[in-house]
Design an enzyme around this catalytic site. Structure first.
Site, PDB file in Angstrom:
ATOM      1  N   TYR A   1       0.836  -1.207   0.000  1.00 47.15           N
ATOM      2  CA  TYR A   1       0.000   0.000   0.000  1.00 47.15           C
ATOM      3  C   TYR A   1       0.871   1.258   0.000  1.00 47.15           C
ATOM      4  O   TYR A   1       0.751   2.113  -0.884  1.00 47.15           O
ATOM      5  CB  TYR A   1      -0.917  -0.028   1.224  1.00 47.15           C
ATOM      6  CG  TYR A   1      -1.964   1.057   1.228  1.00 47.15           C
ATOM      7  CD1 TYR A   1      -3.000   1.054   0.293  1.00 47.15           C
ATOM      8  CD2 TYR A   1      -1.940   2.089   2.168  1.00 47.15           C
ATOM      9  CE1 TYR A   1      -3.973   2.047   0.300  1.00 47.15           C
ATOM     10  CE2 TYR A   1      -2.918   3.078   2.177  1.00 47.15           C
ATOM     11  CZ  TYR A   1      -3.928   3.056   1.248  1.00 47.15           C
ATOM     12  OH  TYR A   1      -4.891   4.047   1.250  1.00 47.15           O
TER      13      TYR A   1
ATOM     14  N   LYS B   1       1.282   3.715  -3.253  1.00 46.49           N
ATOM     15  CA  LYS B   1       0.792   5.100  -3.204  1.00 46.49           C
ATOM     16  C   LYS B   1       1.949   6.065  -3.500  1.00 46.49           C
ATOM     17  O   LYS B   1       1.761   7.091  -4.156  1.00 46.49           O
ATOM     18  CB  LYS B   1       0.179   5.411  -1.842  1.00 46.49           C
ATOM     19  CG  LYS B   1      -1.180   4.759  -1.604  1.00 46.49           C
ATOM     20  CD  LYS B   1      -2.289   5.371  -2.463  1.00 46.49           C
ATOM     21  CE  LYS B   1      -3.672   4.848  -2.086  1.00 46.49           C
ATOM     22  NZ  LYS B   1      -4.728   5.279  -3.023  1.00 46.49           N
TER      23      LYS B   1
ATOM     24  N   GLY C   1      -1.830  -4.229  20.397  1.00 40.63           N
ATOM     25  CA  GLY C   1      -0.732  -3.672  21.201  1.00 40.63           C
ATOM     26  C   GLY C   1      -1.283  -3.156  22.524  1.00 40.63           C
ATOM     27  O   GLY C   1      -2.292  -3.662  23.041  1.00 40.63           O
TER      28      GLY C   1
ATOM     29  N   GLN D   1      -0.617   3.569  20.666  1.00 40.00           N
ATOM     30  CA  GLN D   1      -0.383   4.168  19.334  1.00 40.00           C
ATOM     31  C   GLN D   1      -1.501   5.160  19.032  1.00 40.00           C
ATOM     32  O   GLN D   1      -2.621   5.010  19.534  1.00 40.00           O
ATOM     33  CB  GLN D   1      -0.279   3.082  18.245  1.00 40.00           C
ATOM     34  CG  GLN D   1      -1.553   2.365  17.859  1.00 40.00           C
ATOM     35  CD  GLN D   1      -1.843   1.147  18.726  1.00 40.00           C
ATOM     36  OE1 GLN D   1      -1.460   1.087  19.873  1.00 40.00           O
ATOM     37  NE2 GLN D   1      -2.538   0.160  18.157  1.00 40.00           N
TER      38      GLN D   1
ATOM     39  N   ARG E   1      -3.766   7.766  16.222  1.00 37.66           N
ATOM     40  CA  ARG E   1      -4.228   8.146  14.894  1.00 37.66           C
ATOM     41  C   ARG E   1      -4.991   9.460  15.064  1.00 37.66           C
ATOM     42  O   ARG E   1      -5.395   9.811  16.160  1.00 37.66           O
ATOM     43  CB  ARG E   1      -5.169   7.086  14.292  1.00 37.66           C
ATOM     44  CG  ARG E   1      -4.530   5.726  14.025  1.00 37.66           C
ATOM     45  CD  ARG E   1      -3.478   5.780  12.930  1.00 37.66           C
ATOM     46  NE  ARG E   1      -2.951   4.457  12.588  1.00 37.66           N
ATOM     47  CZ  ARG E   1      -1.893   3.901  13.177  1.00 37.66           C
ATOM     48  NH1 ARG E   1      -1.246   4.531  14.148  1.00 37.66           N
ATOM     49  NH2 ARG E   1      -1.465   2.704  12.782  1.00 37.66           N
TER      50      ARG E   1
HETATM   51  N1  UDP Z   1      -6.513  -1.371  15.598  1.00 33.72           N
HETATM   52  C1  UDP Z   1      -6.856  -1.957  16.793  1.00 33.72           C
HETATM   53  N2  UDP Z   1      -7.838  -2.900  16.796  1.00 33.72           N
HETATM   54  C2  UDP Z   1      -8.533  -3.258  15.663  1.00 33.72           C
HETATM   55  C3  UDP Z   1      -8.181  -2.641  14.441  1.00 33.72           C
HETATM   56  C4  UDP Z   1      -7.149  -1.693  14.443  1.00 33.72           C
HETATM   57  O1  UDP Z   1      -6.273  -1.667  17.854  1.00 33.72           O
HETATM   58  O2  UDP Z   1      -9.418  -4.106  15.758  1.00 33.72           O
HETATM   59  C5  UDP Z   1      -5.448  -0.351  15.603  1.00 33.72           C
HETATM   60  C6  UDP Z   1      -4.343  -0.605  14.590  1.00 33.72           C
HETATM   61  O3  UDP Z   1      -3.344  -1.438  15.128  1.00 33.72           O
HETATM   62  C7  UDP Z   1      -3.857   0.811  14.329  1.00 33.72           C
HETATM   63  C8  UDP Z   1      -5.098   1.673  14.498  1.00 33.72           C
HETATM   64  O4  UDP Z   1      -6.024   0.882  15.226  1.00 33.72           O
HETATM   65  O5  UDP Z   1      -2.889   1.174  15.283  1.00 33.72           O
HETATM   66  C9  UDP Z   1      -5.740   2.112  13.186  1.00 33.72           C
HETATM   67  O6  UDP Z   1      -5.950   0.973  12.416  1.00 33.72           O
HETATM   68  P1  UDP Z   1      -6.712   0.975  11.018  1.00 33.72           P
HETATM   69  O7  UDP Z   1      -6.776  -0.450  10.562  1.00 33.72           O
HETATM   70  O8  UDP Z   1      -7.999   1.665  11.129  1.00 33.72           O
HETATM   71  O9  UDP Z   1      -5.813   1.824  10.002  1.00 33.72           O
HETATM   72  P2  UDP Z   1      -4.293   2.347   9.931  1.00 33.72           P
HETATM   73  O10 UDP Z   1      -4.315   3.710  10.485  1.00 33.72           O
HETATM   74  O11 UDP Z   1      -3.389   1.439  10.702  1.00 33.72           O
HETATM   75  O12 UDP Z   1      -3.993   2.346   8.485  1.00 33.72           O
END
Ligand code: UDP
Length: 336
Positions: free
Chosen positions: A169, A173, A231, A235, A237
């Site tokens: 990905y 991109k 984790g 982390q 977002r």
């Molecule tokens: N994540 C999580 N549990 C889930 C799905 C995602 O803790 O069931 C975490 C994932 O590890 C990441 C964040 O949520 O740190 C955002 O994940 P997403 O798949 O939405 O997109 P990303 O920003 O990683 O592309």
């Protein structure tokens, strides 16, 4: 009024106020049946553009666009954009938004993802060149990889692992961006790159394994199942509500004198995943607990855009707070 209709009304009002109209423009949207693509279709049909919606319906859904199928200003083309296609009709603007974007799909469909963002970009740039159309490429915060500079400005070159699970990905991109800049330089094409940060809202796929974090947590909470935090959840977002994101994208697509620009469109409020989980449990009144799972490999530790360029160039910033956007999304999930 349902959530999507209300949101579209709000978005239309904002665009009208800013004098942004695509009336009578012929617009090709690849990935038009996907999450962001279908929102673009909705608002552009509403603004009386002539919309050509192209999708192979693998991750996009007919359900997302079926309300437009009988409209005179809407045409659906079922096609895989990594394969050549001749668009005879004159096109004014192209939005290349076709690509799976969920990290949980990166190990299952890496080749399709690579093809959509490399071959698909090349093919759509060819269409843009033929019609001298304006071209908008859906890029991503993923081009920054595990960013070492937070908030991340467009000038940051990234910290990406090409060999890792997310490489299909991130690198495709990045390659897509290079294609866009090559056509901009070599053929003087009017191009714009939008780097989209985590966007959420109605129509995001929630189906079990493939969902992104927001729809997954909401559907888990609504069924009182444990929320699967990966984790420690430390982390971060930065989550943008869909109509804020679409407004930013349309501002970038509309204004003149933005050819060759690349702009971050995202929310600059950073949220820890564990806090997101707790907020969703609270907003849904759920009895769910939290279950910790291993952190996927190469999962970026922090993500937050520097949006000063969007503010300056586009007069855009997000206005919908996370709690409000989640309330709307939860309402939609409950009713769908
Ligand atoms: N994540 C999580 N549990 C889930 C799905 C995602 O803790 O069931 C975490 C994932 O590890 C990441 C964040 O949520 O740190 C955002 O994940 P997403 O798949 O939405 O997109 P990303 O920003 O990683 O592309």
């Amino acid at each position: 009024m349902d959530v999507i209709k209300k949101d579209l009304k709000e978005l239309k009002k904002r665009l009208d106020k800013a004098g942004i109209s695509f009336e009578d423009k012929i617009v090709l949207i690849t990935g038009g049946a996907g999450f962001l693509g279908s929102w673009l279709c909705d608002i552009l049909v509403e603004q009386n553009a002539k919309v050509l919606c192209l999708d192979n319906l693998l991750s996009g859904k007919l359900e997302n666009i079926k309300h437009h199928l009988n409209k005179e200003n809407f045409t659906f083309i079922e096609h895989d954009i990594s394969k050549p296609i001749d668009i005879d009709k004159k096109v004014d603007i192209i939005f290349h938004f076709a690509s799976r974007a969920s990290p949980l799909e990166f190990d299952k469909f890496p080749i399709q993802i690579l093809k959509a963002n490399t071959l698909g970009t090349w093919i759509t740039l060819g269409i843009a060149k033929k019609h001298r159309a304006r071209y908008i490429f859906a890029s991503t915060s993923e081009v920054y990889g595990d960013a070492q500079v937070i908030p991340t400005p467009e000038s940051y070159n990234g910290n990406v692992n090409p060999l890792g699970i997310r490489g299909c990905y991130d690198e495709s991109k990045r390659c897509g961006e290079a294609f866009v800049m090559a056509y901009h330089r070599q053929h003087s094409l009017d191009t714009r790159i939008v780097r989209i940060f985590n966007t959420y809202g109605p129509r995001m796929r929630a189906e079990g394994y493939y969902g992104r974090v927001v729809p997954r947590f909401i559907s888990q909470a609504l069924s009182n199942k444990p929320l699967t935090v990966f984790g420690t959840g430390e982390q971060t977002r930065s989550f943008t509500y869909v109509i804020d994101e679409i407004e930013g994208i349309l501002r970038l697509a509309f204004f003149d004198n933005l050819s060759g620009e690349v702009v971050n469109i995202g929310n600059n409020e950073e949220t820890k995943i564990i806090d997101l989980a707790n907020l969703i449990i609270k907003l849904t009144n759920s009895s769910s607990g939290i279950e910790f799972h291993p952190l996927p490999k190469d999962d970026p530790r922090r993500r937050c855009p520097d949006i000063s360029k969007a503010v300056k160039l586009l007069g855009w910033k997000p206005t919908i707070k996370l709690e409000e956007g989640l309330k709307r999304t939860i309402k939609w999930f409950k009713s769908s």
